[in-house]
Write an enzyme that holds these catalytic residues in place. Sequence first.
Site, mmCIF file in Angstrom:
data_model
loop_
_atom_site.group_PDB
_atom_site.id
_atom_site.type_symbol
_atom_site.label_atom_id
_atom_site.label_comp_id
_atom_site.label_asym_id
_atom_site.label_seq_id
_atom_site.Cartn_x
_atom_site.Cartn_y
_atom_site.Cartn_z
ATOM 1 N N LYS A 120 -0.104 -0.082 2.076
ATOM 2 C CA LYS A 120 1.101 -0.326 2.865
ATOM 3 C C LYS A 120 2.342 0.200 2.148
ATOM 4 O O LYS A 120 3.178 0.883 2.755
ATOM 5 C CB LYS A 120 1.263 -1.822 3.147
ATOM 6 C CG LYS A 120 2.397 -2.139 4.120
ATOM 7 C CD LYS A 120 2.650 -3.631 4.236
ATOM 8 C CE LYS A 120 3.511 -4.109 3.095
ATOM 9 N NZ LYS A 120 3.963 -5.499 3.223
ATOM 10 N N ASP A 138 2.428 -4.141 8.489
ATOM 11 C CA ASP A 138 2.600 -5.429 7.821
ATOM 12 C C ASP A 138 2.314 -6.538 8.830
ATOM 13 O O ASP A 138 1.802 -6.285 9.914
ATOM 14 C CB ASP A 138 4.013 -5.542 7.239
ATOM 15 C CG ASP A 138 5.081 -5.663 8.328
ATOM 16 O OD1 ASP A 138 4.769 -5.443 9.522
ATOM 17 O OD2 ASP A 138 6.231 -5.983 7.991
#
Length: 213
Positions: A120, A138
């Site tokens: 991420k 997320d």
Amino acid sequence: MNKTKRIEILTRLRDDNPKPTTELAFNSPFELLISVLLSAQATDVSVNKATAKLYPIADTPEKMLALGVDGIKEYIKTIGLFNTKAENVYKTCKLLIEKHHSQVPENREALEALPGVGRKTANVVLNTAFGWPTIAVDTHIFRVCNRTKFAPGKDVVEVEEKLLKVVPAEFKVDCHHWFILHGRYTCIARKPRCGSCIIEDLCEFKDKVYPED
């Protein structure tokens, strides 16, 4: 959700916010990398408060390294998991100096090899610092994609893979920012603000919430 709906959703989000960006404050790829690393399980607001004092003192890997782990901790102690994050920041800066000439590498594999940097974080850096059409997923984006049925998936990797397949090229660079902001301020976790949502009529969430509910 069909292709027509998806394009209309992206078009509305783009029209509402043509040039979205992260809410993390940064002035260089290095500062962005450190801020994203610090933002895990923390709010952007808390990270920005800490880095507003940290970056004027340490805005390069060399200056950050000079603070030492304890010095870094002093600046970020208001952020969750600050002990581990300080260690990771220190080790990351050391590697940036030793292996990348003090520059943030524009390379996924090299980024993910840095301490505390996962998929991420690498996606955010590649997208926001270098303009890559990556889509970091997320908790906000995961929720929006599953709730609306835009790109449902059982985990963040599956949602990311679906987004990369169904989001047209013209929207890919900004998609991450639109969805994260939508999840942060409109499609919030406990009680989504469906009554003020600009894509409410396109959303396939069955349990929509309105002010009178």
